[in-house]
Design a protein around this motif. Structure first.
Motif, PDB file in Angstrom:
ATOM      1  N   GLN A 241       0.883  -0.836   0.148  1.00 56.84           N
ATOM      2  CA  GLN A 241       0.064  -0.322  -0.217  1.00 56.84           C
ATOM      3  C   GLN A 241       0.985   1.263   0.071  1.00 56.84           C
ATOM      4  OE1 GLN A 241      -2.994   0.441   3.067  1.00 56.84           O
ATOM      5  NE2 GLN A 241      -3.288   2.653   3.032  1.00 56.84           N
ATOM      6  N   ALA A 242       1.912   1.248   1.178  1.00 56.92           N
ATOM      7  CA  ALA A 242       2.557   2.531   1.079  1.00 56.92           C
ATOM      8  C   ALA A 242       3.604   2.753  -0.071  1.00 56.92           C
ATOM      9  CB  ALA A 242       3.709   2.121   2.072  1.00 56.92           C
TER      10      ALA A 242
ATOM     11  N   ARG B 243       2.689   1.175  -3.722  1.00 58.16           N
ATOM     12  CA  ARG B 243       2.143   1.985  -4.648  1.00 58.16           C
ATOM     13  C   ARG B 243       1.617   3.868  -4.509  1.00 58.16           C
ATOM     14  NH1 ARG B 243      -0.942  -3.001  -2.924  1.00 58.16           N
ATOM     15  NH2 ARG B 243      -0.426  -4.528  -4.934  1.00 58.16           N
ATOM     16  N   GLN B 244       1.788   4.258  -2.868  1.00 55.45           N
ATOM     17  CA  GLN B 244       1.325   5.453  -2.497  1.00 55.45           C
ATOM     18  C   GLN B 244       2.581   6.394  -3.155  1.00 55.45           C
ATOM     19  OE1 GLN B 244      -1.406   7.234   0.515  1.00 55.45           O
ATOM     20  NE2 GLN B 244       0.612   7.099   1.545  1.00 55.45           N
TER      21      GLN B 244
ATOM     22  N   TYR C   3       3.288   9.941  -5.080  1.00 56.95           N
ATOM     23  CA  TYR C   3       2.107  10.118  -5.538  1.00 56.95           C
ATOM     24  C   TYR C   3       1.995  11.735  -5.708  1.00 56.95           C
ATOM     25  CZ  TYR C   3      -2.489  12.831  -3.782  1.00 56.95           C
ATOM     26  OH  TYR C   3      -3.729  13.979  -4.198  1.00 56.95           O
TER      27      TYR C   3
ATOM     28  N   ASN D 251       0.417  15.411  -5.800  1.00 54.43           N
ATOM     29  CA  ASN D 251      -0.975  16.409  -5.157  1.00 54.43           C
ATOM     30  C   ASN D 251      -0.813  17.459  -6.423  1.00 54.43           C
ATOM     31  OD1 ASN D 251      -3.444  17.963  -5.140  1.00 54.43           O
ATOM     32  ND2 ASN D 251      -2.283  17.997  -2.394  1.00 54.43           N
TER      33      ASN D 251
ATOM     34  N   PHE E 221       5.484  10.818  -0.444  1.00 54.13           N
ATOM     35  CA  PHE E 221       4.781  11.214  -1.591  1.00 54.13           C
ATOM     36  C   PHE E 221       3.243  12.181  -0.692  1.00 54.13           C
ATOM     37  CE2 PHE E 221       3.534   8.336   2.639  1.00 54.13           C
ATOM     38  CZ  PHE E 221       2.654   8.585   2.460  1.00 54.13           C
TER      39      PHE E 221
ATOM     40  N   SER F  33      -7.685  11.148   3.438  1.00 52.85           N
ATOM     41  CA  SER F  33      -7.111  10.865   2.352  1.00 52.85           C
ATOM     42  C   SER F  33      -6.085   9.930   2.262  1.00 52.85           C
ATOM     43  CB  SER F  33      -7.512  11.217   1.311  1.00 52.85           C
ATOM     44  OG  SER F  33      -7.047  12.948   0.383  1.00 52.85           O
ATOM     45  N   VAL F  34      -4.921  10.999   2.536  1.00 54.64           N
ATOM     46  CA  VAL F  34      -2.930  10.171   2.492  1.00 54.64           C
ATOM     47  C   VAL F  34      -3.218   9.821   3.637  1.00 54.64           C
ATOM     48  CG1 VAL F  34      -1.112  10.341   1.489  1.00 54.64           C
ATOM     49  CG2 VAL F  34      -3.141  11.980  -0.382  1.00 54.64           C
TER      50      VAL F  34
ATOM     51  N   ASN G 236      -0.007   8.010   6.035  1.00 51.49           N
ATOM     52  CA  ASN G 236       1.305   7.255   5.655  1.00 51.49           C
ATOM     53  C   ASN G 236       1.410   6.085   6.334  1.00 51.49           C
ATOM     54  OD1 ASN G 236       1.429   7.049   9.036  1.00 51.49           O
ATOM     55  ND2 ASN G 236       2.474   9.530   9.283  1.00 51.49           N
ATOM     56  N   CYS G 237       3.086   5.305   6.757  1.00 50.49           N
ATOM     57  CA  CYS G 237       2.418   3.854   7.223  1.00 50.49           C
ATOM     58  C   CYS G 237       1.758   3.322   8.370  1.00 50.49           C
ATOM     59  CB  CYS G 237       3.419   3.012   7.113  1.00 50.49           C
ATOM     60  SG  CYS G 237       4.775   3.664   8.110  1.00 50.49           S
TER      61      CYS G 237
ATOM     62  N   ARG H 165       2.234   4.322  -8.275  1.00 54.59           N
ATOM     63  CA  ARG H 165       1.195   4.314  -9.192  1.00 54.59           C
ATOM     64  C   ARG H 165       2.069   5.935 -10.685  1.00 54.59           C
ATOM     65  NH1 ARG H 165      -3.086   6.882  -5.251  1.00 54.59           N
ATOM     66  NH2 ARG H 165      -3.104   8.385  -7.172  1.00 54.59           N
TER      67      ARG H 165
END
Length: 286
Positions: free
Chosen positions: A60-61, A63-64, A67, A69, A116, A128-129, A131-132, A282
């Motif tokens: 998950q981290a 893939r983020q 990112y 903004n 990110f 919405s964003v 961290n781990c 991503r």
């Protein structure tokens, strides 16, 4: 004439005791073996749950990672690369990022750092964003999710997640019993870049090429062990975290091959399980 009544003689009594002891010994052996098998099964179940959870958190981290903004006033080119790492090192919970490496823990385990953009305003953004550690990251900030191996108070190696929250740097354990945590980075060497990795390198090689901005995927490998020696076999197993071919070709990359015979005797017969995953970012930098 009435027959005389006779009890057990000494020889018969000793034979009965010997047979009883034999049956007790056999029963005890079966009970011990059954208990050991139960503990081994329990350890394997725990390893499966812990390993899958650790990969899920890291995936998950990743893939983020990268990112951006686009609603923020900060332009992506002003950012540092979104992926960084260290080979055969550990870090502290409280130091800034991975700027101060420490000696490695658990067979030269690696460090993976991901950055990110955040989203929203306030200390924790709009949520919405994250961290781990599960903390929200605001839009004017850049979040960190850093994975490394450290030793707990009892000396047991554990995979940790390091992050920066509104109150400063912190770190939480994800899973205990780490034999080795290894990372390779997929590099896109094409010009122009097509977002597909052409080769996988460790952090040392990526840094030597100054190619962090070309990382487009991350390959993870994690070897976990149970809490105690529960295996019935005595075979020294070998684990190649990225396959035997990689281990043979990169003998200097610590921790990619773990041989049970080289471990302390108290750890050699523990349940062990290896987990691996390749995750694409991503977005790409630069």
């Amino acid at each position: 004439m009435k027959a005389a009544c006779r009890g057990w003689g000494m020889v018969e009594f000793l034979i009965a005791i010997a047979l009883g002891l034999l049956v007790t010994l056999l029963g005890s052996g079966l009970l011990i073996a059954s208990g050991s098998n139960f503990r081994n099964h329990s350890d394997n179940a725990w390893l499966g749950d812990g390993g899958r959870y650790a990969l899920q958190v890291m995936a998950q981290a990743i893939r983020q990672g990268a990112y951006s903004n686009w609603d923020s006033e900060l332009a992506p080119p002003a950012f540092t690369p979104s992926v960084d790492g260290l080979d055969a090192a550990s870090i502290s919970r409280s130091t800034d990022g991975i700027s101060k490496p420490l000696p490695p823990v658990a067979n030269g385990s690696d460090v993976l750092a991901l950055r990110f953009s955040g989203s929203g305003v306030g200390a924790n953004g709009d949520g919405s964003v994250v961290n781990c550690g599960g903390f929200g990251v605001a839009g004017e900030a850049r979040g960190w999710s850093i994975f490394y191996v450290g030793a707990d108070a009892g000396g047991e190696p554990e995979l940790r997640c390091k992050y920066r929250s509104a109150s400063g740097w912190g770190g939480d354990a994800i899973v205990r019993g780490v034999d080795s945590f290894q990372v390779l980075y997929g590099i896109d060497t094409d010009t122009p870049a097509d977002g597909v990795p052409n080769t996988y390198l460790n952090a040392t090689a990526v840094r030597a090429l100054d190619a962090w901005a070309r990382v487009c995927s991350v390959k993870l490998a994690l070897l976990l062990h149970g809490e105690r020696n529960t295996r019935a076999d005595t075979v020294d197993m070998r684990f190649d975290l990225f396959g035997a071919a990689y281990s043979e070709a990169h003998g200097g990359d610590q921790g990619v091959r773990v041989v049970e015979g080289s471990l302390p005797p108290a750890q050699r017969l523990r349940a062990r399980r290896m987990f691996s995953m390749t995750v694409a970012l991503r977005n790409r930098d630069g």
